[in-house]
Enzyme design. Sequence first.
Site, PDB file in Angstrom:
ATOM      1  N   GLU A   1      -8.189   1.323  13.003  1.00 25.20           N
ATOM      2  CA  GLU A   1      -8.365   0.416  11.865  1.00 25.20           C
ATOM      3  C   GLU A   1      -9.778  -0.150  11.917  1.00 25.20           C
ATOM      4  O   GLU A   1     -10.234  -0.579  12.978  1.00 25.20           O
ATOM      5  CB  GLU A   1      -7.347  -0.721  11.918  1.00 25.20           C
ATOM      6  CG  GLU A   1      -7.456  -1.735  10.791  1.00 25.20           C
ATOM      7  CD  GLU A   1      -7.275  -1.101   9.428  1.00 25.20           C
ATOM      8  OE1 GLU A   1      -8.278  -1.064   8.673  1.00 25.20           O
ATOM      9  OE2 GLU A   1      -6.166  -0.634   9.121  1.00 25.20           O
TER      10      GLU A   1
ATOM     11  N   ASP B   1     -13.928   4.531  11.996  1.00 25.77           N
ATOM     12  CA  ASP B   1     -13.378   5.516  11.083  1.00 25.77           C
ATOM     13  C   ASP B   1     -12.612   6.579  11.878  1.00 25.77           C
ATOM     14  O   ASP B   1     -13.169   7.238  12.755  1.00 25.77           O
ATOM     15  CB  ASP B   1     -14.529   6.159  10.302  1.00 25.77           C
ATOM     16  CG  ASP B   1     -14.059   6.956   9.109  1.00 25.77           C
ATOM     17  OD1 ASP B   1     -13.024   7.632   9.201  1.00 25.77           O
ATOM     18  OD2 ASP B   1     -14.754   6.931   8.067  1.00 25.77           O
TER      19      ASP B   1
ATOM     20  N   ASP C   1      -5.462   3.351   1.525  1.00 25.78           N
ATOM     21  CA  ASP C   1      -6.189   2.949   0.325  1.00 25.78           C
ATOM     22  C   ASP C   1      -6.211   4.144  -0.625  1.00 25.78           C
ATOM     23  O   ASP C   1      -6.671   5.224  -0.258  1.00 25.78           O
ATOM     24  CB  ASP C   1      -7.624   2.548   0.702  1.00 25.78           C
ATOM     25  CG  ASP C   1      -8.392   1.947  -0.461  1.00 25.78           C
ATOM     26  OD1 ASP C   1      -8.117   2.305  -1.625  1.00 25.78           O
ATOM     27  OD2 ASP C   1      -9.285   1.121  -0.209  1.00 25.78           O
TER      28      ASP C   1
ATOM     29  N   LYS D   1      -9.930   5.688  -8.455  1.00 26.24           N
ATOM     30  CA  LYS D   1     -10.867   6.243  -9.435  1.00 26.24           C
ATOM     31  C   LYS D   1     -11.224   7.680  -9.069  1.00 26.24           C
ATOM     32  O   LYS D   1     -11.420   8.012  -7.903  1.00 26.24           O
ATOM     33  CB  LYS D   1     -12.126   5.387  -9.512  1.00 26.24           C
ATOM     34  CG  LYS D   1     -11.862   3.978 -10.019  1.00 26.24           C
ATOM     35  CD  LYS D   1     -13.137   3.167 -10.113  1.00 26.24           C
ATOM     36  CE  LYS D   1     -12.844   1.757 -10.626  1.00 26.24           C
ATOM     37  NZ  LYS D   1     -14.077   0.928 -10.703  1.00 26.24           N
TER      38      LYS D   1
ATOM     39  N   ASP E   1       2.766   4.580  -1.987  1.00 26.55           N
ATOM     40  CA  ASP E   1       3.487   4.100  -3.167  1.00 26.55           C
ATOM     41  C   ASP E   1       2.640   4.243  -4.420  1.00 26.55           C
ATOM     42  O   ASP E   1       3.097   3.911  -5.509  1.00 26.55           O
ATOM     43  CB  ASP E   1       3.868   2.629  -2.988  1.00 26.55           C
ATOM     44  CG  ASP E   1       2.638   1.743  -2.866  1.00 26.55           C
ATOM     45  OD1 ASP E   1       1.952   1.835  -1.817  1.00 26.55           O
ATOM     46  OD2 ASP E   1       2.344   0.988  -3.807  1.00 26.55           O
TER      47      ASP E   1
ATOM     48  N   THR F   1       6.946  -1.140   6.931  1.00 25.05           N
ATOM     49  CA  THR F   1       5.657  -1.814   6.921  1.00 25.05           C
ATOM     50  C   THR F   1       5.651  -2.861   5.821  1.00 25.05           C
ATOM     51  O   THR F   1       6.451  -2.814   4.878  1.00 25.05           O
ATOM     52  CB  THR F   1       4.488  -0.841   6.673  1.00 25.05           C
ATOM     53  OG1 THR F   1       4.487  -0.454   5.293  1.00 25.05           O
ATOM     54  CG2 THR F   1       4.602   0.409   7.534  1.00 25.05           C
ATOM     55  N   ARG F   2       4.726  -3.803   5.916  1.00 23.14           N
ATOM     56  CA  ARG F   2       4.618  -4.835   4.889  1.00 23.14           C
ATOM     57  C   ARG F   2       4.202  -4.231   3.547  1.00 23.14           C
ATOM     58  O   ARG F   2       4.558  -4.750   2.479  1.00 23.14           O
ATOM     59  CB  ARG F   2       3.625  -5.905   5.323  1.00 23.14           C
ATOM     60  CG  ARG F   2       2.177  -5.429   5.409  1.00 23.14           C
ATOM     61  CD  ARG F   2       1.224  -6.513   5.836  1.00 23.14           C
ATOM     62  NE  ARG F   2       1.462  -6.938   7.209  1.00 23.14           N
ATOM     63  CZ  ARG F   2       0.789  -7.907   7.803  1.00 23.14           C
ATOM     64  NH1 ARG F   2      -0.152  -8.558   7.148  1.00 23.14           N
ATOM     65  NH2 ARG F   2       1.033  -8.221   9.052  1.00 23.14           N
ATOM     66  N   TYR F   3       3.436  -3.131   3.590  1.00 21.95           N
ATOM     67  CA  TYR F   3       2.986  -2.505   2.353  1.00 21.95           C
ATOM     68  C   TYR F   3       4.159  -1.868   1.612  1.00 21.95           C
ATOM     69  O   TYR F   3       4.244  -1.930   0.386  1.00 21.95           O
ATOM     70  CB  TYR F   3       1.913  -1.468   2.669  1.00 21.95           C
ATOM     71  CG  TYR F   3       0.725  -2.070   3.369  1.00 21.95           C
ATOM     72  CD1 TYR F   3      -0.210  -2.831   2.669  1.00 21.95           C
ATOM     73  CD2 TYR F   3       0.545  -1.921   4.733  1.00 21.95           C
ATOM     74  CE1 TYR F   3      -1.291  -3.415   3.309  1.00 21.95           C
ATOM     75  CE2 TYR F   3      -0.534  -2.496   5.386  1.00 21.95           C
ATOM     76  CZ  TYR F   3      -1.442  -3.240   4.672  1.00 21.95           C
ATOM     77  OH  TYR F   3      -2.506  -3.832   5.316  1.00 21.95           O
TER      78      TYR F   3
END
Length: 236
Positions: free
Chosen positions: A89, A123, A145, A149, A181, A215-217
Amino acid sequence: MTADRPPLAEGVPDRLYGRRRSHPLRPRQQVLLDETLPRLRLAPGQAADPRAAFGIPVEALWLEVGFGGGEHALAHAAANPRIGYIASEVFENGLCSLLSRLVAEGEEATGPLPANLRLWPQDARHLLGLLPDGSLDRLFLMFPDPWPKARHAKRRFVHPGMLPAVARALRPGGEWRIATDDPTYQAWTAEVLAGQDLFDAPPPAEARPGGWPPTRYEAKALREGRRPLYWRVTRR
């Protein structure tokens, strides 16, 4: 190029992430980064023999790309004490969230830490380039993420240019788990996986499979009416 930044595939940008923090760090967070993170950090020089970087012998090696708040990584590390787990991360607030779950305030430099956990605060794509061939048994990409676009599609981890790097680091039969999601990323992932021959990629599940920590996401997505998809991809 430096020793900890091997070249990426042509057309893949050298930097995947955007911000490294969302707001100024609080004093406790800075102490966690200064005193606790170095105790768990996987050094670039250790990537050539990653299993030796852990405090115990490990039976397999798992890597999570972009662990967010850390709940998924910590659940797996706790449930699988003989697995060497590398959690990557770059977002400092996410690093602090994970570290704060591990040590009490005042014990940042001394509190016991999981012997089977190492952190890569850079990374993850560069780490993939440093790992030996076939060294990973499992790779996790949980709610990345989406870079929604079209002009940012080249920054997505699921990318035709990245598939050979993932395939090289995963052993044959190794598993790559992907969850998202975001409808754009779901369609993109399906398209990228359909156009390759390095992985077996069955259709994604529409409910979180057993053995996948929440996960929270995911919870946030479900509250807001978005339906995640879950891929289990196998290296040929």
